[in-house]
Design an enzyme around this catalytic site. Structure first.
Site, PDB file in Angstrom:
ATOM      1  N   ASP A   1       0.854  -1.196   0.000  1.00 54.51           N
ATOM      2  CA  ASP A   1       0.000   0.000   0.000  1.00 54.51           C
ATOM      3  C   ASP A   1       0.883   1.236   0.000  1.00 54.51           C
ATOM      4  OD1 ASP A   1      -2.479   1.465   0.148  1.00 54.51           O
ATOM      5  OD2 ASP A   1      -1.946   1.951   2.205  1.00 54.51           O
ATOM      6  N   SER A   2       0.285   2.367  -0.350  1.00 54.12           N
ATOM      7  CA  SER A   2       1.027   3.623  -0.305  1.00 54.12           C
ATOM      8  C   SER A   2       1.376   4.010   1.131  1.00 54.12           C
ATOM      9  CB  SER A   2       0.191   4.729  -0.948  1.00 54.12           C
ATOM     10  OG  SER A   2      -1.063   4.823  -0.295  1.00 54.12           O
TER      11      SER A   2
ATOM     12  N   CYS B   1      -3.576  -0.934  -2.354  1.00 57.93           N
ATOM     13  CA  CYS B   1      -3.801   0.488  -2.616  1.00 57.93           C
ATOM     14  C   CYS B   1      -4.668   0.639  -3.870  1.00 57.93           C
ATOM     15  CB  CYS B   1      -2.455   1.171  -2.830  1.00 57.93           C
ATOM     16  SG  CYS B   1      -2.578   2.917  -3.220  1.00 57.93           S
TER      17      CYS B   1
ATOM     18  N   GLU C   1      -6.175  10.085   8.580  1.00 56.84           N
ATOM     19  CA  GLU C   1      -4.833   9.952   9.171  1.00 56.84           C
ATOM     20  C   GLU C   1      -4.680  10.841  10.397  1.00 56.84           C
ATOM     21  OE1 GLU C   1      -1.516   9.433   6.695  1.00 56.84           O
ATOM     22  OE2 GLU C   1      -2.551   7.777   5.700  1.00 56.84           O
TER      23      GLU C   1
ATOM     24  N   CYS D   1     -11.189   3.449  -1.726  1.00 58.35           N
ATOM     25  CA  CYS D   1      -9.937   3.945  -1.142  1.00 58.35           C
ATOM     26  C   CYS D   1      -9.733   3.215   0.176  1.00 58.35           C
ATOM     27  CB  CYS D   1     -10.038   5.450  -0.899  1.00 58.35           C
ATOM     28  SG  CYS D   1      -8.640   6.126   0.027  1.00 58.35           S
TER      29      CYS D   1
ATOM     30  N   HIS E   1      -8.683   4.092   2.958  1.00 62.75           N
ATOM     31  CA  HIS E   1      -8.993   4.791   4.215  1.00 62.75           C
ATOM     32  C   HIS E   1     -10.484   4.911   4.511  1.00 62.75           C
ATOM     33  CE1 HIS E   1      -4.834   5.848   3.740  1.00 62.75           C
ATOM     34  NE2 HIS E   1      -4.816   6.639   4.800  1.00 62.75           N
TER      35      HIS E   1
HETATM   36  N1  DGL Z   1      -3.974   3.919  -0.420  1.00 65.28           N
HETATM   37  C1  DGL Z   1      -4.598   4.976  -1.193  1.00 65.28           C
HETATM   38  C2  DGL Z   1      -5.773   4.398  -1.976  1.00 65.28           C
HETATM   39  O1  DGL Z   1      -6.364   3.408  -1.611  1.00 65.28           O
HETATM   40  C3  DGL Z   1      -5.074   6.113  -0.308  1.00 65.28           C
HETATM   41  C4  DGL Z   1      -3.931   6.910   0.306  1.00 65.28           C
HETATM   42  C5  DGL Z   1      -3.076   7.620  -0.713  1.00 65.28           C
HETATM   43  O2  DGL Z   1      -3.580   8.538  -1.412  1.00 65.28           O
HETATM   44  O3  DGL Z   1      -1.915   7.261  -0.807  1.00 65.28           O
HETATM   45  O4  DGL Z   1      -6.130   4.947  -2.990  1.00 65.28           O
END
Ligand code: DGL
Length: 281
Positions: free
Chosen positions: A14-15, A77, A156, A190, A192
């Site tokens: 993930d990012s 991600c 976050e 997403c 989050h």
């Molecule tokens: N993990 C990213 C997503 O699911 C969200 C957080 C980011 O923008 O890095 O798109």
């Protein structure tokens, strides 16, 4: 008949911290599978970045995970899946599961009236990956999308309910629902947004089914392991090994992850992914 078993870990990328929503679903469903999670916190968020940056960063992180001898990769991600999945598949000599298709299939199954709303980062919305995957599942479905750039920083910061969270969520969802009042399934595209689920459900009301891809991605991974006969043969009451690594600051990762997820995480490793790419090149 001999049974094959594969104890190598599943790699999860993930990012940043958000993919822990997918990791926790995987570990709940497959407790005997070892996992290695990599969050690219050093360069997150990916959502507002140019597609070529997302692709380059993703390639570096995938190279690092492949160097950990994983048996399968999960791109948790949404932005990286939307913008880089074909490249990840080209780069990898192990099977790859992204989150877009499982989420799209869940949304297509959830709508009764054939109208789906998708909320995601700006990058995911711009890629068009969700409308493509949802209409691939059912071409009759009408898809509306809404980018929600303030929601990742909000989560976050630990703001997942209360007046501020509700105001932000309302600001994104009400115009979309006004534009297409027939939307009866909302896909959280997403990592989050599942943390905002209670607020989102309150805003959209009971007539809209809220779905996310964490649960269906875990099912897709389980099905794939079974099809490949690549499950681990570890059994017993203890959960398998769970490594967590970040390209960012370890203390910052742990603080956000604990704030967001509540529980204590295993020790977090700090890693450099550039080394993995140059050692492969
Ligand atoms: N993990 C990213 C997503 O699911 C969200 C957080 C980011 O923008 O890095 O798109």
């Amino acid at each position: 008949m001999t049974t094959r078993a594969d104890r190598r870990p599943i790699g999860v990328f993930d990012s940043g911290v958000g993919g822990l929503t997918v990791l926790s679903e995987l570990r709940r469903r497959l407790p005997h599978e070892a996992t290695v999670y990599l969050g690219d916190n050093g360069r997150a968020p990916y959502g507002p970045r140019a597609a070529e940056d997302v692709r380059a960063f993703t390639a570096e992180c995938i190279a690092w995970l492949l160097a950990q001898d994983v048996k399968l990769l999960v791109v948790a991600c949404n932005t990286a899946t939307a913008q880089a999945l074909p490249l990840v598949r080209e780069q990898s000599d192990v099977p790859v599961v992204g989150v877009v298709r499982p989420g799209a299939v869940a949304a297509a199954a959830a709508t009764r009236d054939g109208h789906v709303g998708v909320v995601a980062t700006s990058g995911t919305v711009a890629s068009g990956a969700y409308p493509a995957a949802i209409t691939e599942a059912n071409p009759a479905i009408v898809v509306s999308q809404q980018a929600c750039p303030t929601l990742v920083p909000l989560v976050e910061a630990g703001v997942v309910d209360g007046p501020q969270a509700e105001r932000e969520v309302r600001g994104y969802l009400e115009p979309m629902l006004a534009q297409d009042p027939r939307i009866d399934a909302l896909l959280l595209g997403c990592t989050h947004y599942p943390l905002l689920r209670a607020t989102i459900e309150r805003v959209v009301g009971r007539s809209v089914a809220v779905v996310d891809s964490a649960f269906t991605t875990a099912i897709a991974v389980e099905d794939l392991l079974d099809a490949l006969r690549a499950r681990s043969d570890l059994t017993g009451s203890g959960a398998a090994d769970n490594r967590i690594a970040t390209t960012g600051d370890m203390a910052a990762f742990t603080a956000v992850a604990e704030r967001v997820f509540g529980d204590r995480l295993p020790d977090v490793e700090s890693v450099s992914v550039e080394a993995a790419v140059s050692s492969k090149a």
